[in-house]
Design an enzyme around this catalytic site. Structure first.
Site, PDB file in Angstrom:
ATOM      1  N   ARG A 102       0.880  -1.182   0.000  1.00 22.71           N
ATOM      2  CA  ARG A 102       0.000   0.000   0.000  1.00 22.71           C
ATOM      3  C   ARG A 102       0.910   1.222   0.000  1.00 22.71           C
ATOM      4  O   ARG A 102       1.661   1.437   0.960  1.00 22.71           O
ATOM      5  CB  ARG A 102      -0.888  -0.003   1.245  1.00 22.71           C
ATOM      6  N   HIS A 129      -7.474   0.994  -6.160  1.00 25.50           N
ATOM      7  CA  HIS A 129      -7.673   0.108  -4.999  1.00 25.50           C
ATOM      8  C   HIS A 129      -8.404  -1.158  -5.478  1.00 25.50           C
ATOM      9  O   HIS A 129      -9.552  -1.407  -5.131  1.00 25.50           O
ATOM     10  CB  HIS A 129      -8.494   0.858  -3.945  1.00 25.50           C
ATOM     11  N   GLN A 132     -10.156  -3.891  -3.004  1.00 23.33           N
ATOM     12  CA  GLN A 132     -11.438  -3.447  -2.456  1.00 23.33           C
ATOM     13  C   GLN A 132     -12.540  -3.568  -3.507  1.00 23.33           C
ATOM     14  O   GLN A 132     -13.648  -4.032  -3.226  1.00 23.33           O
ATOM     15  CB  GLN A 132     -11.335  -1.982  -1.993  1.00 23.33           C
ATOM     16  N   ASP A 224     -17.262   7.538  -1.148  1.00 25.05           N
ATOM     17  CA  ASP A 224     -16.033   7.411  -0.365  1.00 25.05           C
ATOM     18  C   ASP A 224     -15.762   8.772   0.271  1.00 25.05           C
ATOM     19  O   ASP A 224     -16.400   9.774  -0.092  1.00 25.05           O
ATOM     20  CB  ASP A 224     -14.882   6.984  -1.313  1.00 25.05           C
ATOM     21  N   CYS A 264     -16.257   1.732   0.886  1.00 26.16           N
ATOM     22  CA  CYS A 264     -15.104   0.871   1.198  1.00 26.16           C
ATOM     23  C   CYS A 264     -14.700   0.955   2.668  1.00 26.16           C
ATOM     24  O   CYS A 264     -14.034   0.052   3.161  1.00 26.16           O
ATOM     25  CB  CYS A 264     -13.922   1.226   0.306  1.00 26.16           C
ATOM     26  N   ARG A 292     -13.488  -8.783   1.631  1.00 25.21           N
ATOM     27  CA  ARG A 292     -12.069  -8.542   1.363  1.00 25.21           C
ATOM     28  C   ARG A 292     -11.282  -9.821   1.661  1.00 25.21           C
ATOM     29  O   ARG A 292     -10.395 -10.213   0.901  1.00 25.21           O
ATOM     30  CB  ARG A 292     -11.535  -7.407   2.265  1.00 25.21           C
TER      31      ARG A 292
HETATM   32  N1  NVA Z   1      -9.992   6.763  -1.043  1.00 27.80           N
HETATM   33  C1  NVA Z   1      -9.602   6.301   0.269  1.00 27.80           C
HETATM   34  C2  NVA Z   1      -9.811   4.831   0.397  1.00 27.80           C
HETATM   35  C3  NVA Z   1      -9.432   4.262   1.747  1.00 27.80           C
HETATM   36  C4  NVA Z   1      -9.590   2.777   1.834  1.00 27.80           C
HETATM   37  C5  NVA Z   1      -8.156   6.668   0.513  1.00 27.80           C
HETATM   38  O1  NVA Z   1      -7.324   6.485  -0.391  1.00 27.80           O
HETATM   39  O2  NVA Z   1      -7.844   7.132   1.616  1.00 27.80           O
HETATM   40  N1   CP Z   2     -11.121  -0.148   2.718  1.00 29.91           N
HETATM   41  C1   CP Z   2      -9.842  -0.252   3.119  1.00 29.91           C
HETATM   42  O1   CP Z   2      -8.928  -0.492   2.340  1.00 29.91           O
HETATM   43  O2   CP Z   2      -9.656  -0.074   4.454  1.00 29.91           O
HETATM   44  P1   CP Z   2      -8.282   0.081   5.232  1.00 29.91           P
HETATM   45  O3   CP Z   2      -7.711   1.443   4.855  1.00 29.91           O
HETATM   46  O4   CP Z   2      -8.673   0.011   6.677  1.00 29.91           O
HETATM   47  O5   CP Z   2      -7.342  -1.004   4.830  1.00 29.91           O
END
Ligand code: NVA
Ligand code: CP
Length: 311
Positions: A102, A129, A132, A224, A264, A292
């Site tokens: 990540r 992502h 997800q 989101d 998500c 997930r």
């Molecule tokens: N769009 C959000 C998704 C988190 C799972 C982010 O990147 O923070």
């Molecule tokens: N939805 C998701 O990826 O959550 P986290 O940021 O908690 O991993």
């Protein structure tokens, strides 16, 4: 599966996406049957950003498949002190059987994939992502039974989630309408690539600034947070720019009667979504979160089971 890595849903055929769903369904129904699937294998999990779901579902998933997962905060490994990504990928490949990452820059994940001898899985980047979104379409498949010809509406920022949903929609035969405020449109390159995929699949992708156009007759409404990880200093400006961009009861009432609501997580109640919607009967957020685990176990089995090292 011929791909070494899981970077974008765009890289997979509709058949491959469906085979991941079918395996995930089997793993969900009979998890004990897969308890030795990745016996003795190790997954390295690199995190430059926070996580609850991704970290826990991958770690638990590896454990349930008979393997082991290592949590590596980018701050604590030498990558955070400037060790090249290529060297990190090559070194980790000598120890582990797969890498999940990540990261902020999408290029970090693609560079890892290019240099690693083992499969690399995108656990979220600023661009996409996919894990997800695989869980989200799998959840939709469970709830709606059939995805072909159905409509998903995105209401909010043209962010990493919006991009992966656009890449995924043509693969599952769905039409997608992405509605964003002015200035928050999705990445034009993603739109172009996903539109070409949609054309080939006979589905439709629309980008608009109208919430009403997006949700009209929709089977799924998804949103989101207004500010994603890494955009914390823009929070104030975004709160202003996204005023009125909330999925509330009125917005839900414009979709199909049995439409489902997706997010998500983590969510900000009272900002992008009203509490009465996210905590209401149409919401499937905890099924998405649970899925997930099952979908990622399927992805790991497909990529890692019996794979010979490429370098
Ligand atoms: N769009 C959000 C998704 C988190 C799972 C982010 O990147 O923070
Ligand atoms: N939805 C998701 O990826 O959550 P986290 O940021 O908690 O991993």
């Amino acid at each position: 599966m011929k791909q070494k890595d899981f970077i974008e849903i765009h890289d997979f055929t509709a058949r491959e996406v469906m085979s991941i769903f079918k395996l995930a369904r089997l793993i969900k129904a009979k998890p004990r049957k897969f308890r030795d699937a990745l016996k003795g294998q190790t997954l390295a999990m690199i995190f430059e950003k926070s996580s609850t779901r991704t970290r826990v579902s991958f770690e638990v998933g590896m454990f349930q498949l008979g393997g082991h997962a290592l949590f590596l905060s980018a701050r604590d490994i030498q990558l955070g002190r400037g060790e090249p990504i290529a060297d990190t990928a090559k070194v980790l490949s000598r120890y582990v059987d797969g890498i999940m990452a990540r990261t902020f820059a999408h290029k970090t994940v693609t560079d890892l994939a290019e240099n690693a001898a083992v499969p690399v899985i995108n656990g979220l980047t600023d661009l996409s992502h996919p894990c997800q979104v695989m869980a989200d379409y799998f959840t939709a498949w469970e709830k709606l039974r059939k995805l072909k010809g159905k409509k998903i509406a995105w209401v909010g920022d043209g962010n990493n989630m919006a991009h992966s949903l656009m890449f995924g929609a043509p693969k599952v035969g769905m039409n997608i309408v992405v509605a964003t405020p002015q200035g928050y449109e999705p990445n034009p390159q993603v739109v172009a690539q996903a539109t070409a995929d949609a054309k080939a699949a006979g589905t439709k992708i629309t980008v608009t600034h109208s919430i009403e156009e997006a949700v009209d007759d929709a089977d799924i409404i998804e949103t989101d947070v207004w500010a994603s990880m890494g955009q914390e200093e823009e929070s104030e400006k975004r709160r202003h720019d996204f005023a009125g961009w909330q999925v509330d009861k009125r917005v839900m009432s414009l979709a199909r009667k049995n439409a489902i609501f997706m997010h998500c997580l983590p969510a900000h109640r009272g900002e992008e979504v009203a509490a009465e919607v996210i905590d209401g009967k149409q919401s499937v957020i905890f099924d998405e979160a649970e899925n997930r685990l099952h979908v990622q176990k399927a992805i790991m089995v497909m990529l890692m089971k019996g794979r010979k090292r490429s370098k």
